[in-house]
Design a protein around this motif. Structure first.
Motif, mmCIF file in Angstrom:
data_model
loop_
_atom_site.group_PDB
_atom_site.id
_atom_site.type_symbol
_atom_site.label_atom_id
_atom_site.label_comp_id
_atom_site.label_asym_id
_atom_site.label_seq_id
_atom_site.Cartn_x
_atom_site.Cartn_y
_atom_site.Cartn_z
ATOM 1 N N MET A 42 0.843 -1.191 0.000
ATOM 2 C CA MET A 42 0.000 0.000 0.000
ATOM 3 C C MET A 42 0.878 1.240 0.000
ATOM 4 S SD MET A 42 -3.069 -1.236 0.156
ATOM 5 C CE MET A 42 -4.205 -0.065 0.811
ATOM 6 N N ALA A 43 0.359 2.297 -0.585
ATOM 7 C CA ALA A 43 1.040 3.588 -0.586
ATOM 8 C C ALA A 43 0.018 4.654 -0.205
ATOM 9 C CB ALA A 43 1.636 3.894 -1.951
ATOM 10 N N MET A 44 0.448 5.626 0.573
ATOM 11 C CA MET A 44 -0.416 6.726 0.966
ATOM 12 C C MET A 44 -0.488 7.737 -0.176
ATOM 13 S SD MET A 44 -2.443 8.153 3.113
ATOM 14 C CE MET A 44 -2.217 7.106 4.519
ATOM 15 N N VAL A 45 -1.693 8.113 -0.555
ATOM 16 C CA VAL A 45 -1.905 9.109 -1.603
ATOM 17 C C VAL A 45 -2.211 10.429 -0.914
ATOM 18 C CG1 VAL A 45 -3.317 9.746 -3.589
ATOM 19 C CG2 VAL A 45 -2.818 7.340 -3.146
ATOM 20 N N ARG A 46 -1.476 11.457 -1.293
ATOM 21 C CA ARG A 46 -1.665 12.772 -0.689
ATOM 22 C C ARG A 46 -2.338 13.690 -1.688
ATOM 23 N NH1 ARG A 46 1.252 13.812 4.134
ATOM 24 N NH2 ARG A 46 1.273 15.972 3.520
ATOM 25 N N GLY A 59 -5.868 9.020 1.136
ATOM 26 C CA GLY A 59 -6.195 7.606 1.348
ATOM 27 C C GLY A 59 -5.053 6.731 0.874
ATOM 28 N N GLU A 60 -5.282 5.432 0.879
ATOM 29 C CA GLU A 60 -4.252 4.491 0.449
ATOM 30 C C GLU A 60 -4.649 3.848 -0.868
ATOM 31 O OE1 GLU A 60 -4.066 1.864 3.801
ATOM 32 O OE2 GLU A 60 -2.384 2.971 4.650
ATOM 33 N N MET A 61 -3.635 3.437 -1.621
ATOM 34 C CA MET A 61 -3.872 2.704 -2.863
ATOM 35 C C MET A 61 -2.950 1.489 -2.902
ATOM 36 S SD MET A 61 -1.967 4.951 -5.803
ATOM 37 C CE MET A 61 -1.733 3.646 -6.972
#
Length: 149
Positions: A42-46, A59-61
């Protein structure tokens, strides 16, 4: 944006089937081994309000990454390539990493940029233009509406 970053962006945005088809046509068949992955995480989307405001966590993707090293090199520091793609497509991330490793070889770099990256970039531009025209067709210009008084 460097050539490597541009290449990574284009390869990650290209659908897997199209990327695999163009890679096969290119005819480069190196030996390689997976150093890491493919791994799904998962990666945090800013995001930013209005594109310029303070950053916030949107959120996360899901993200898949892979690292490969060419094995048909006789030098101890064989090229190491990395690939990332949104979603859970392990083969896509692995192929991006392979292309990244191959592009580090001078004799393959031009062929990859001209025979793989350029056509894929052109196809993405055509799709982007088509989506833009489709979205523009639904645009409503509220300033042309007249209020009845």
């Amino acid at each position: 944006m460097t050539d490597s970053q541009r290449r990574q962006r284009i390869l990650a945005l290209t659908p897997w089937e199209r990327l695999a088809e163009h890679w096969e046509r290119l005819g480069i068949r190196p030996g390689y081994r997976c150093v890491r992955g493919p791994e799904v995480g998962m990666a945090m989307v800013r995001g930013r309000m209005g594109g310029t405001g303070r950053a916030f966590n949107l959120g996360e993707m899901t993200l898949t990454r892979a690292s490969v090293q060419l094995t048909d090199e006789v030098v101890p520091d064989a090229p190491l390539g990395h690939g990332w793609v949104k979603g859970r497509h392990a083969r896509h991330a692995e192929l991006i990493a392979l292309v990244d490793a191959c592009a580090q070889r001078g004799d393959w770099a031009v062929a990859i940029d001209e025979g793989l990256v350029a056509p894929l970039d052109a196809a993405l531009a055509v799709e982007r233009d088509a989506h833009g025209r489709q979205a523009a067709a639904t645009r409503v210009d509220f300033f042309t509406l007249v209020r009845g008084e």
